[in-house]
Design an enzyme around this catalytic site. Structure first.
Site, PDB file in Angstrom:
ATOM      1  N   CYS A  76       0.890  -1.159   0.000  1.00  0.00           N
ATOM      2  CA  CYS A  76       0.000   0.000   0.000  1.00  0.00           C
ATOM      3  C   CYS A  76       0.922   1.200   0.000  1.00  0.00           C
ATOM      4  CB  CYS A  76      -0.925   0.037   1.216  1.00  0.00           C
ATOM      5  SG  CYS A  76      -1.910   1.559   1.245  1.00  0.00           S
ATOM      6  N   CYS A 132      -0.567   4.191   2.500  1.00  0.00           N
ATOM      7  CA  CYS A 132      -0.534   4.042   3.958  1.00  0.00           C
ATOM      8  C   CYS A 132      -0.220   2.585   4.292  1.00  0.00           C
ATOM      9  CB  CYS A 132      -1.830   4.524   4.595  1.00  0.00           C
ATOM     10  SG  CYS A 132      -3.335   3.984   3.781  1.00  0.00           S
ATOM     11  N   SER A 133      -1.196   1.810   4.721  1.00  0.00           N
ATOM     12  CA  SER A 133      -0.885   0.439   5.128  1.00  0.00           C
ATOM     13  C   SER A 133      -2.066  -0.499   4.914  1.00  0.00           C
ATOM     14  CB  SER A 133      -0.467   0.431   6.600  1.00  0.00           C
ATOM     15  OG  SER A 133      -1.495   1.033   7.367  1.00  0.00           O
ATOM     16  N   CYS A 134      -2.881  -0.259   3.875  1.00  0.00           N
ATOM     17  CA  CYS A 134      -4.045  -1.109   3.618  1.00  0.00           C
ATOM     18  C   CYS A 134      -3.601  -2.558   3.433  1.00  0.00           C
ATOM     19  CB  CYS A 134      -4.791  -0.622   2.383  1.00  0.00           C
ATOM     20  SG  CYS A 134      -5.426   1.055   2.590  1.00  0.00           S
TER      21      CYS A 134
HETATM   22 FE    FE Z   1      -3.307   2.017   2.930  1.00  0.00          FE
END
Ligand code: FE
Length: 195
Positions: free
Chosen positions: A103, A106-108
């Site tokens: 991602c 961000c951090s999906c």
């Molecule tokens: Fe994300």
């Protein structure tokens, strides 16, 4: 790191909501704890591993999984989304193509199928570098992708999450579905390791 900030903010929001609901007598604390426990204890890489083992042993299931990941994991009782609905797309590793997930924003991450994400997945270094130089980044994970194999990098979003369907190990003909699932690692499902 943005992922950590987001987590902390969400925690605060959940706590505030929890207090409000309790004050109004809508939800009792214990009941809410039970719901959160059920959500978190259900989130483990074993879920993703079971999906992969089923695909390896059932060609019709594999076809459905690649066509519509969200519906196919639901067949095994897994929900792709968290608070918001999410689409799950499953991408298959072959001799021609290796897939890896990131991602960049961000951090999906498909938490229900993979459990909480590892810190390197949320790191600035991984998020920026795997897009520019995937072969070098994978080599640092100890995964040497042959020169003749293309690497496809999939960028997750709030709406779409990805799961890698690794190649079935060559020596695994005699293994049961359960034994196959035990071979599948979290990094294999992200694409930073082979299985
Ligand atoms: Fe994300």
């Amino acid at each position: 790191m943005s992922g950590t900030h987001t987590d902390a903010r969400i925690s605060r929001q959940v706590r505030r909501l929890e207090t409000l609901l309790e004050e109004r007598g809508i939800v009792l604390g214990a009941a809410l704890d039970e719901m959160l426990d059920a959500f978190l204890s259900g989130a483990t890489p074993l879920n993703g591993a079971r999906v992969v083992a089923r695909a390896w042993t059932d060609p019709a299931y594999k076809e459905r999984l690649l066509a519509d990941g969200t519906a196919a994991v639901a067949e095994l009782g897994y929900v792709a989304g968290g608070v918001q609905p999410q689409r799950l797309r499953v991408v298959e590793n072959t001799g021609a193509t290796h897939n890896v997930v990131v991602c960049t924003l961000c951090s999906c991450y498909p938490v229900r199928l993979l459990g909480p994400s590892p810190s390197w997945y949320k790191s600035e270094a991984y998020r920026s570098r795997v897009v520019r130089e995937p072969r070098a980044v994978l080599a640092e994970f100890g995964l040497r992708v042959p020169d003749g194999t293309d690497i496809t990098v999939w960028d997750s979003s709030a709406e779409t999450r990805y799961l890698v369907l690794p190649r079935r190990p060559a020596d695994s003909d005699a293994l049961t579905e359960e034994q196959l699932a035990a071979r599948v690692t979290r990094n294999g499902l992200i694409g930073t390791a082979a299985v």
